[in-house]
Design a protein around this motif. Structure first.
Motif, short mmCIF file in Angstrom:
data_model
loop_
_atom_site.label_atom_id
_atom_site.label_comp_id
_atom_site.label_asym_id
_atom_site.label_seq_id
_atom_site.Cartn_x
_atom_site.Cartn_y
_atom_site.Cartn_z
N SER A 152 55.50 86.16 23.05
CA SER A 152 55.58 84.80 22.49
C SER A 152 56.88 84.13 22.88
O SER A 152 56.90 82.94 23.22
CB SER A 152 55.48 84.85 20.95
OG SER A 152 54.28 85.46 20.55
N ASN A 153 57.98 84.88 22.84
CA ASN A 153 59.29 84.32 23.21
C ASN A 153 59.32 83.87 24.67
O ASN A 153 59.90 82.82 24.99
CB ASN A 153 60.40 85.35 22.98
CG ASN A 153 60.93 85.31 21.57
OD1 ASN A 153 60.57 84.42 20.79
ND2 ASN A 153 61.78 86.27 21.22
N LEU A 162 56.78 82.90 26.53
CA LEU A 162 55.98 81.67 26.65
C LEU A 162 56.73 80.48 26.07
O LEU A 162 56.69 79.38 26.63
CB LEU A 162 54.64 81.84 25.92
CG LEU A 162 53.56 82.62 26.68
CD1 LEU A 162 52.30 82.70 25.84
CD2 LEU A 162 53.24 81.99 28.03
N TYR A 163 57.41 80.66 24.94
CA TYR A 163 58.12 79.56 24.27
C TYR A 163 59.32 79.11 25.09
O TYR A 163 59.56 77.90 25.25
CB TYR A 163 58.56 80.01 22.87
CG TYR A 163 59.34 78.96 22.12
CD1 TYR A 163 58.71 77.82 21.61
CD2 TYR A 163 60.71 79.10 21.94
CE1 TYR A 163 59.43 76.85 20.93
CE2 TYR A 163 61.45 78.14 21.27
CZ TYR A 163 60.80 77.02 20.76
OH TYR A 163 61.54 76.05 20.09
N PHE A 219 54.28 91.75 21.04
CA PHE A 219 53.74 90.39 20.90
C PHE A 219 54.85 89.37 20.70
O PHE A 219 54.78 88.25 21.20
CB PHE A 219 52.75 90.31 19.73
CG PHE A 219 52.10 88.96 19.60
CD1 PHE A 219 51.12 88.56 20.52
CD2 PHE A 219 52.49 88.07 18.61
CE1 PHE A 219 50.54 87.31 20.43
CE2 PHE A 219 51.91 86.81 18.51
CZ PHE A 219 50.93 86.43 19.42
N HIS A 220 55.92 89.77 19.98
CA HIS A 220 57.07 88.88 19.77
C HIS A 220 57.74 88.55 21.11
O HIS A 220 58.12 87.41 21.37
CB HIS A 220 58.06 89.54 18.81
CG HIS A 220 59.28 88.73 18.54
ND1 HIS A 220 59.24 87.53 17.85
CD2 HIS A 220 60.58 88.92 18.89
CE1 HIS A 220 60.46 87.03 17.76
NE2 HIS A 220 61.29 87.84 18.40
#
Length: 274
Positions: free
Chosen positions: A129-130, A132-133, A125-126
């Motif tokens: 998220s990275n 996408l960010y 998940f990390h």
């Protein structure tokens, strides 16, 4: 010819996809690490062999279902007599269409999975998220073109060969092949297709793992292949060929066998309830 059952193709394809991705995940991790720019040991070696499995688990059912729904539907649209010389062309077109649709689901899952496989300490998940960010939604689709360019030649070899082997076996024994026979045909077809398309798989892996902003991250398949050729030669282009062949041969056995078996069971259930 009856229109293919939407639900049957969806469920059979999904079950087959999940079975393969989870059973053969360690081989896929080994293959990815062999192909990674930092090399096998620095990418994790044999440690954390299930890193990235949540991404594969989430993406495998809809990915495989989308492929087989499209594959069966296009085969139905392009229906020709099974003895027709156009039959392999029908299977090629159906498989290519299936890959283009399935890659819309497969690529984001593959990007997250492969980055997790070469960075086993990071949580799935990390990593998601990275991406996408730092890169937005386009980052999840980095390598879409290279994946399609790998999958279409792969399918052009695998599926006509699978269908032809089944037809030959069926003709030799004078009845339709059983699920295990379909699986054997799938294993042979998958292994052969895996071997000849390994350079395209290496290019796809390099593009997906490239640092943001680097030339490799642009997604140019030819440039990625040239880069590997310059630094590692023919061995670099075929890095991971044996685990890839092993995974896809076993995968073809499980995937296509499970697909045929699930379709048969669902068809039986349909006849019982009708």
């Amino acid at each position: 010819m009856d229109q293919p059952g939407f639900t049957t193709s969806l469920v059979a394809g999904g079950v087959a996809g999940v079975s393969v991705d989870l059973i053969l995940f360690p081989l896929d991790t080994v293959k990815t690490r062999l192909q990674s720019p930092q090399g096998f040991n620095q990418a994790g070696g044999f440690r954390g062999i299930y890193a990235g499995v949540p991404s594969a688990a989430i993406g495998s059912f809809p990915n495989a279902a989308a492929f087989f729904i499209t594959y069966e539907y296009v085969k139905w649209l392009l229906h020709t007599d099974s003895s027709s010389y156009l039959s392999p062309v029908k299977h090629m077109l159906a498989a290519s269409a299936g890959e283009v649709v399935a890659c819309l689901i497969r690529v984001p899952s593959e990007v997250v999975k492969q980055r997790a496989q070469v960075s086993a300490s990071s949580r799935t998940f990390h990593i998601f998220s990275n991406i996408l960010y730092q890169e937005g939604v386009p980052g999840l689709y980095r390598g879409y073109k290279s994946t399609v360019l790998r999958e279409i030649p792969f399918s052009l070899v695998q599926f006509p060969l699978w269908e032809a082997l089944k037809a030959l076996w069926s003709w030799r024994q004078d009845h339709v092949v059983d699920s295990w026979q379909s699986a054997v045909c799938g294993a042979f077809a998958g292994g052969f297709a895996a071997a000849v398309t390994t350079p395209l798989d290496v290019a796809k892996t390099r593009i997906m793992l490239a640092k943001t902003g680097s030339s490799a991250a642009d997604g140019n398949v030819l440039s990625a292949l040239q880069g590997v050729w310059r630094t590692q030669g023919i061995s670099g282009l075929f890095a991971g060929v044996f685990p890839r062949m092993a995974a896809i041969s076993l995968g073809g056995f499980i995937f296509l066998g499970a697909y045929d078996q699930t379709r048969s069971l669902l068809s039986e259930l349909g006849r019982v309830h009708s």
